[in-house]
Design a protein around this motif. Structure first.
Motif, PDB file in Angstrom:
ATOM      1  N   LEU A  85       0.898  -1.163   0.000  1.00 56.77           N
ATOM      2  CA  LEU A  85       0.000   0.000   0.000  1.00 56.77           C
ATOM      3  C   LEU A  85       0.933   1.209   0.000  1.00 56.77           C
ATOM      4  O   LEU A  85       1.354   1.681   1.047  1.00 56.77           O
ATOM      5  N   LEU A  86       1.250   1.707  -1.189  1.00 59.91           N
ATOM      6  CA  LEU A  86       2.357   2.638  -1.365  1.00 59.91           C
ATOM      7  C   LEU A  86       1.921   3.929  -2.054  1.00 59.91           C
ATOM      8  O   LEU A  86       0.875   3.965  -2.718  1.00 59.91           O
ATOM      9  N   PRO A  87       2.722   5.008  -1.906  1.00 55.97           N
ATOM     10  CA  PRO A  87       2.362   6.281  -2.536  1.00 55.97           C
ATOM     11  C   PRO A  87       2.123   6.144  -4.034  1.00 55.97           C
ATOM     12  O   PRO A  87       2.855   5.440  -4.736  1.00 55.97           O
ATOM     13  N   ALA A  88       1.112   6.853  -4.509  1.00 54.02           N
ATOM     14  CA  ALA A  88       0.722   6.754  -5.915  1.00 54.02           C
ATOM     15  C   ALA A  88       1.872   7.039  -6.870  1.00 54.02           C
ATOM     16  O   ALA A  88       2.041   6.345  -7.879  1.00 54.02           O
ATOM     17  N   ALA A  89       2.666   8.069  -6.563  1.00 52.06           N
ATOM     18  CA  ALA A  89       3.756   8.446  -7.465  1.00 52.06           C
ATOM     19  C   ALA A  89       4.766   7.314  -7.650  1.00 52.06           C
ATOM     20  O   ALA A  89       5.400   7.206  -8.700  1.00 52.06           O
ATOM     21  N   ALA A  90       4.903   6.461  -6.636  1.00 51.10           N
ATOM     22  CA  ALA A  90       5.880   5.373  -6.704  1.00 51.10           C
ATOM     23  C   ALA A  90       5.379   4.188  -7.518  1.00 51.10           C
ATOM     24  O   ALA A  90       6.177   3.474  -8.147  1.00 51.10           O
ATOM     25  N   VAL A  91       4.057   3.968  -7.523  1.00 46.13           N
ATOM     26  CA  VAL A  91       3.534   2.743  -8.149  1.00 46.13           C
ATOM     27  C   VAL A  91       2.814   2.956  -9.479  1.00 46.13           C
ATOM     28  O   VAL A  91       2.804   2.061 -10.334  1.00 46.13           O
ATOM     29  N   MET A  92       2.215   4.131  -9.696  1.00 42.37           N
ATOM     30  CA  MET A  92       1.369   4.304 -10.873  1.00 42.37           C
ATOM     31  C   MET A  92       2.106   4.180 -12.215  1.00 42.37           C
ATOM     32  O   MET A  92       1.533   3.644 -13.172  1.00 42.37           O
ATOM     33  N   PRO A  93       3.364   4.622 -12.330  1.00 45.79           N
ATOM     34  CA  PRO A  93       4.059   4.378 -13.606  1.00 45.79           C
ATOM     35  C   PRO A  93       4.132   2.890 -13.949  1.00 45.79           C
ATOM     36  O   PRO A  93       4.009   2.507 -15.121  1.00 45.79           O
ATOM     37  N   HIS A  94       4.295   2.038 -12.921  1.00 40.76           N
ATOM     38  CA  HIS A  94       4.371   0.585 -13.142  1.00 40.76           C
ATOM     39  C   HIS A  94       2.986  -0.002 -13.402  1.00 40.76           C
ATOM     40  O   HIS A  94       2.858  -0.991 -14.130  1.00 40.76           O
ATOM     41  N   VAL A  95       1.969   0.597 -12.803  1.00 38.68           N
ATOM     42  CA  VAL A  95       0.589   0.172 -13.083  1.00 38.68           C
ATOM     43  C   VAL A  95       0.259   0.471 -14.544  1.00 38.68           C
ATOM     44  O   VAL A  95      -0.290  -0.369 -15.267  1.00 38.68           O
ATOM     45  N   LYS A  96       0.609   1.666 -14.998  1.00 35.53           N
ATOM     46  CA  LYS A  96       0.337   2.049 -16.385  1.00 35.53           C
ATOM     47  C   LYS A  96       1.122   1.194 -17.377  1.00 35.53           C
ATOM     48  O   LYS A  96       0.671   0.956 -18.494  1.00 35.53           O
ATOM     49  N   ALA A  97       2.292   0.717 -16.938  1.00 34.82           N
ATOM     50  CA  ALA A  97       3.111  -0.135 -17.800  1.00 34.82           C
ATOM     51  C   ALA A  97       2.648  -1.586 -17.771  1.00 34.82           C
ATOM     52  O   ALA A  97       3.189  -2.434 -18.506  1.00 34.82           O
ATOM     53  N   GLY A  98       1.650  -1.894 -16.930  1.00 32.32           N
ATOM     54  CA  GLY A  98       1.120  -3.245 -16.853  1.00 32.32           C
ATOM     55  C   GLY A  98       1.920  -4.190 -15.983  1.00 32.32           C
ATOM     56  O   GLY A  98       1.694  -5.403 -15.995  1.00 32.32           O
ATOM     57  N   LYS A  99       2.857  -3.646 -15.196  1.00 32.59           N
ATOM     58  CA  LYS A  99       3.705  -4.497 -14.358  1.00 32.59           C
ATOM     59  C   LYS A  99       3.140  -4.705 -12.956  1.00 32.59           C
ATOM     60  O   LYS A  99       3.534  -5.646 -12.259  1.00 32.59           O
ATOM     61  N   LEU A 100       2.281  -3.811 -12.528  1.00 29.27           N
ATOM     62  CA  LEU A 100       1.584  -3.941 -11.248  1.00 29.27           C
ATOM     63  C   LEU A 100       0.091  -3.731 -11.499  1.00 29.27           C
ATOM     64  O   LEU A 100      -0.301  -3.082 -12.473  1.00 29.27           O
ATOM     65  N   ARG A 101      -0.740  -4.243 -10.582  1.00 28.40           N
ATOM     66  CA  ARG A 101      -2.186  -4.010 -10.666  1.00 28.40           C
ATOM     67  C   ARG A 101      -2.632  -3.173  -9.475  1.00 28.40           C
ATOM     68  O   ARG A 101      -2.331  -3.524  -8.322  1.00 28.40           O
ATOM     69  N   ALA A 102      -3.340  -2.106  -9.747  1.00 28.39           N
ATOM     70  CA  ALA A 102      -3.870  -1.243  -8.690  1.00 28.39           C
ATOM     71  C   ALA A 102      -5.280  -1.709  -8.346  1.00 28.39           C
ATOM     72  O   ALA A 102      -6.160  -1.756  -9.218  1.00 28.39           O
ATOM     73  N   LEU A 103      -5.488  -2.051  -7.074  1.00 28.56           N
ATOM     74  CA  LEU A 103      -6.787  -2.585  -6.655  1.00 28.56           C
ATOM     75  C   LEU A 103      -7.672  -1.544  -5.987  1.00 28.56           C
ATOM     76  O   LEU A 103      -8.889  -1.589  -6.115  1.00 28.56           O
ATOM     77  N   ALA A 104      -7.067  -0.615  -5.259  1.00 28.95           N
ATOM     78  CA  ALA A 104      -7.863   0.387  -4.526  1.00 28.95           C
ATOM     79  C   ALA A 104      -6.959   1.496  -4.010  1.00 28.95           C
ATOM     80  O   ALA A 104      -5.730   1.328  -3.950  1.00 28.95           O
ATOM     81  N   VAL A 105      -7.572   2.621  -3.644  1.00 25.55           N
ATOM     82  CA  VAL A 105      -6.842   3.703  -2.980  1.00 25.55           C
ATOM     83  C   VAL A 105      -7.302   3.777  -1.525  1.00 25.55           C
ATOM     84  O   VAL A 105      -8.464   3.533  -1.216  1.00 25.55           O
ATOM     85  N   ALA A 106      -6.360   4.118  -0.643  1.00 22.96           N
ATOM     86  CA  ALA A 106      -6.667   4.194   0.796  1.00 22.96           C
ATOM     87  C   ALA A 106      -6.979   5.627   1.185  1.00 22.96           C
ATOM     88  O   ALA A 106      -6.279   6.243   1.988  1.00 22.96           O
ATOM     89  N   SER A 107      -8.025   6.185   0.602  1.00 19.39           N
ATOM     90  CA  SER A 107      -8.455   7.544   0.930  1.00 19.39           C
ATOM     91  C   SER A 107      -9.970   7.532   1.128  1.00 19.39           C
ATOM     92  O   SER A 107     -10.665   6.633   0.624  1.00 19.39           O
ATOM     93  N   PRO A 108     -10.508   8.506   1.873  1.00 22.57           N
ATOM     94  CA  PRO A 108     -11.953   8.509   2.162  1.00 22.57           C
ATOM     95  C   PRO A 108     -12.813   8.563   0.898  1.00 22.57           C
ATOM     96  O   PRO A 108     -13.862   7.932   0.831  1.00 22.57           O
TER      97      PRO A 108
END
Length: 322
Positions: free
Chosen positions: A202-225
């Motif tokens: 569960l990591l900062p968006a800036a650190a993971v989203m480039p890899h999500v967009k590249a298809g290397k990670l899957r984003a399941l949810a955000v931990a915000s209200p």
């Protein structure tokens, strides 16, 4: 005639006094902007972006000084111990301003007594991501996996960090099990998930989203209200049936306690104006950050809520830095 001259003199004196008061609302010397983390970190990026805007608006230099160490305590203490004349301000985050008091037996400063809160400038959502070791495409599917027989693992950017505490809270709420593996910073944590050494984080968006967009990670949810304006297509954990898990990575501006109210107000008002600028919003959006610009009282209320939220998690998991 004499009476008229006296009135003109009084008006002129009042005008001059008002001008002097306005001039004294901010120091005329360069301002040191302390960042309790390394150059290139998210707080550093925000400090340089907003600091540049402040320098332009107030027509004086704002010099960023990085002072990292002790989970942000060293730099935050430097701000707390500086002269309260407006010549030193800084940025800080949830750890040094709240959570660290639950982790360290002794803190070098007292937030309530030594620090003036100005505003939370930005908030960045933490994103629940999984790597190739898991097949889950939703948070609900991940919960099912965590309730299985095999132990899963999650990466964080350090013991006691929000990425650790929020994930520990999530695991506890699901009734599942997962092993915590801390790393020194988000880069190393993401690399571990990409390589398959760790299952999720569960990591900062800036650190993971480039890899999500590249298809290397899957984003399941955000931990915000609520859904993040920067990531409107990713559901919240609450929408996924996991309420009360909040892991926003916010960055706030602070100053030494007893800094004149005029300086605090000037700083607050100018930061809020800078956050409204379209060019600034665009730069923040590129880093998956959302502008906030709340009041000092709202800042303090959020800090108190953070402490109440994380205290139970810290105690249950027996987390400490000593």
């Amino acid at each position: 005639m004499k009476l008229l001259l006296i009135r003109i003199f009084c008006i002129a004196s009042l005008t001059l006094t008002g001008a002097n008061a306005s001039a004294q609302a901010w120091p005329t010397e360069p301002v040191k902007l302390v960042v309790p983390f390394d150059a290139g970190s998210t707080p550093d990026l925000v400090a340089r972006l907003i600091g540049g805007g402040l320098a332009e608006k107030l027509r004086q230099p704002f010099v960023v000084e990085n002072s990292s160490g002790a989970a942000g305590n060293i730099g935050t203490n430097a701000i707390a111990r500086a002269q309260a004349d407006g010549r030193t301000i800084g940025v800080s985050i949830a750890g040094p301003l709240g959570v660290n008091s639950l982790l360290f037996r002794k803190m070098p400063y007292d937030v309530d007594k030594d620090i003036a809160l100005v505003t939370i400038a930005v908030s960045q959502p933490s994103v629940l991501v999984v790597g190739s070791t898991l097949t889950a495409t939703t948070a609900k599917q991940l919960v099912t996996s965590m309730k299985g027989d095999s132990k899963l693992s999650f990466a964080s950017i350090g013991a006691g960090s929000i990425s650790h505490l929020a994930m520990a809270a999530l695991v506890a709420q699901t009734g599942g099990d997962a092993v915590h593996i801390p790393y020194r910073g988000s880069g190393a944590a993401v690399t571990a998930i990409l390589s398959g050494d760790v299952d999720m984080g569960l990591l900062p968006a800036a650190a993971v989203m480039p890899h999500v967009k590249a298809g290397k990670l899957r984003a399941l949810a955000v931990a915000s209200p609520n859904r993040s304006p920067s990531l409107p297509d990713i559901p919240t954990l609450s929408e996924s049936g996991l309420p009360d898990i909040k892991g926003d990575a916010w960055i706030g501006f602070i100053a030494p306690a007893k800094t004149p109210d005029t300086v605090i107000k000037s700083l607050h008002d100018n930061i809020v104006q800078i956050l409204e600028e379209p060019a600034v919003k665009d730069k923040l959006r590129m880093q998956y950050m959302d502008p906030v610009g709340n009041s000092p009282d709202e800042f303090r209320t959020l800090l108190q809520a953070d402490l109440a939220r994380w205290k139970a998690v810290v105690e249950k998991n027996q987390i400490n830095k000593d």
